[in-house]
Write an enzyme that holds these catalytic residues in place. Sequence first.
Site, PDB file in Angstrom:
ATOM      1  CG  LEU A  75      11.312  -4.037  61.838  1.00 54.69           C
ATOM      2  CD1 LEU A  75      10.955  -2.798  62.633  1.00 54.69           C
ATOM      3  CD2 LEU A  75      12.710  -3.882  61.207  1.00 54.69           C
ATOM      4  CB  CYS A 132       9.409   1.872  62.742  1.00 57.70           C
ATOM      5  SG  CYS A 132      10.796   0.835  62.366  1.00 57.70           S
ATOM      6  CB  THR A 195      10.768  -2.011  50.817  1.00 59.88           C
ATOM      7  OG1 THR A 195      10.296  -1.787  52.154  1.00 59.88           O
ATOM      8  CG2 THR A 195      11.895  -3.014  50.849  1.00 59.88           C
TER       9      THR A 195
HETATM   10  C1  LIG Z   1      13.678  -9.658  53.200  1.00 57.73           C
HETATM   11  C2  LIG Z   1      14.078  -8.226  53.435  1.00 57.73           C
HETATM   12  C3  LIG Z   1      14.308  -7.770  54.741  1.00 57.73           C
HETATM   13  C4  LIG Z   1      14.668  -6.440  54.960  1.00 57.73           C
HETATM   14  N1  LIG Z   1      14.898  -6.021  56.243  1.00 57.73           N
HETATM   15  C5  LIG Z   1      15.282  -4.737  56.466  1.00 57.73           C
HETATM   16  C6  LIG Z   1      15.584  -4.305  57.788  1.00 57.73           C
HETATM   17  O1  LIG Z   1      15.529  -5.033  58.773  1.00 57.73           O
HETATM   18  N2  LIG Z   1      15.959  -3.004  57.943  1.00 57.73           N
HETATM   19  C7  LIG Z   1      16.071  -2.113  56.893  1.00 57.73           C
HETATM   20  O2  LIG Z   1      16.446  -0.961  57.100  1.00 57.73           O
HETATM   21  N3  LIG Z   1      15.820  -2.536  55.622  1.00 57.73           N
HETATM   22  C8  LIG Z   1      15.427  -3.811  55.394  1.00 57.73           C
HETATM   23  N4  LIG Z   1      15.183  -4.221  54.102  1.00 57.73           N
HETATM   24  C9  LIG Z   1      15.344  -3.270  52.969  1.00 57.73           C
HETATM   25  C10 LIG Z   1      16.684  -3.484  52.241  1.00 57.73           C
HETATM   26  O3  LIG Z   1      17.788  -3.282  53.106  1.00 57.73           O
HETATM   27  C11 LIG Z   1      16.828  -2.533  51.022  1.00 57.73           C
HETATM   28  O4  LIG Z   1      16.925  -1.196  51.481  1.00 57.73           O
HETATM   29  C12 LIG Z   1      15.637  -2.616  50.067  1.00 57.73           C
HETATM   30  O5  LIG Z   1      15.235  -3.951  49.896  1.00 57.73           O
HETATM   31  C13 LIG Z   1      15.943  -2.011  48.678  1.00 57.73           C
HETATM   32  O6  LIG Z   1      17.081  -2.582  48.079  1.00 57.73           O
HETATM   33  P1  LIG Z   1      17.055  -3.882  47.113  1.00 57.73           P
HETATM   34  O7  LIG Z   1      16.021  -3.646  46.050  1.00 57.73           O
HETATM   35  O8  LIG Z   1      18.451  -4.004  46.601  1.00 57.73           O
HETATM   36  O9  LIG Z   1      16.666  -5.034  47.997  1.00 57.73           O
HETATM   37  C14 LIG Z   1      14.808  -5.538  53.860  1.00 57.73           C
HETATM   38  C15 LIG Z   1      14.579  -6.012  52.554  1.00 57.73           C
HETATM   39  C16 LIG Z   1      14.221  -7.338  52.328  1.00 57.73           C
HETATM   40  C17 LIG Z   1      13.995  -7.797  50.904  1.00 57.73           C
END
Ligand SMILES: Cc1cc2nc3c(=O)[nH]c(=O)nc-3n(C[C@H](O)[C@H](O)[C@H](O)COP(=O)(O)O)c2cc1C
Length: 318
Positions: A75, A132, A195
């Site tokens: 974060l 969190c 994630t």
């Molecule tokens: C590098 C990275 C940073 C991320 N930062 C945040 C974040 O600050 N807040 C949040 O809610 N999700 C965050 N996520 C999660 C993504 O928004 C998304 O929900 C998750 O990766 C699943 O989707 P995807 O497989 O298409 O990436 C992050 C994901 C990645 C890969």
Amino acid sequence: MVSAGLSVEIGALRLPFPTLMGSGCYGTGAEFAPFADLSRVGAVVLKSLTRKPRLGNAMPRLVHTPAGMLNAIGLQNPGIDWYLEHEMVALAEAPCAMIGSVAGFAVDEYEEVCAKLAARPEIAAIELNISCPNVASEGETFACDPRLTAAVVRAARRVTRKPLIVKLSPNVTGIATIAQHAEAEGADALAVVNTVRGMAIDVDRWQPRLGNVAGGLSGPAIRPIAVLAVYEVARAVRVPIIGQGGIVSTADALEFFLAGASAIGIGTANFFDPRVPERIVAELSAYLAQRGLHDLHEIVGRANVGFASAEQYEGDAG
Ligand SMILES: Cc1cc2nc3c(=O)[nH]c(=O)nc-3n(C[C@H](O)[C@H](O)[C@H](O)COP(=O)(O)O)c2cc1C
């Protein structure tokens, strides 16, 4: 421009396309402007903000894994006050809706950051990143406890009337119950899912490959987990679901709509192909036209699971 049949409503917010760029994966969109047409994006969910600036976790923070990636950014963000003063103004001219994302380590932190972000006209809606740890309950993750989830949503709902999206974690046993608690406290939509917890080890150095040891897995590796989570949440709530986790193609997106999502989030795919969101929008239109359908909502939740009653669904019984 509103593309016929693809618009979606999240509370009072109407988006022309059902594609939201995942928090932490798209910046403010400015970085992607040379490669992607932001006017063909439903909305950008901004990086999660906390009360105080955060430097994030120790390096390395990103690891490639088969069909996905592990991240432990921690974060990293400049804190809500600095963000409002220095970065917010750049969003005023954005060609698509901007959704603020709030993270926190205490209920009153969510409340404060949410109130400050939501007060800004540049922000169309608020997403609560509840993955969190809560410092007041020995680091238990808000998203893993229905009562903690409810407390965060209640606090945020108190301070804004803007649409509230609650982003659920897949790292739970009963995601539907958590979803119901978020809905009961006034969530306008649910983002499903964040994630998946994971770890990778360097076998030459005998060390975890992430500085933080554990991280969040994203990308195609988690898609079946995410699709099932959407399916289970969709059966439990009435609010719209923004399905996400490993979407890289139109076929992937369709799985989420058929499972019960009204919109989709695209995160990791943007790192290797920023045109994925635009392509999906164009191909969804073609998909509807080919089938003589007029609106994406006609396929939402229509996966034919073949059960005569809800009781017949027994989860993952092997
Ligand atoms: C590098 C990275 C940073 C991320 N930062 C945040 C974040 O600050 N807040 C949040 O809610 N999700 C965050 N996520 C999660 C993504 O928004 C998304 O929900 C998750 O990766 C699943 O989707 P995807 O497989 O298409 O990436 C992050 C994901 C990645 C890969």
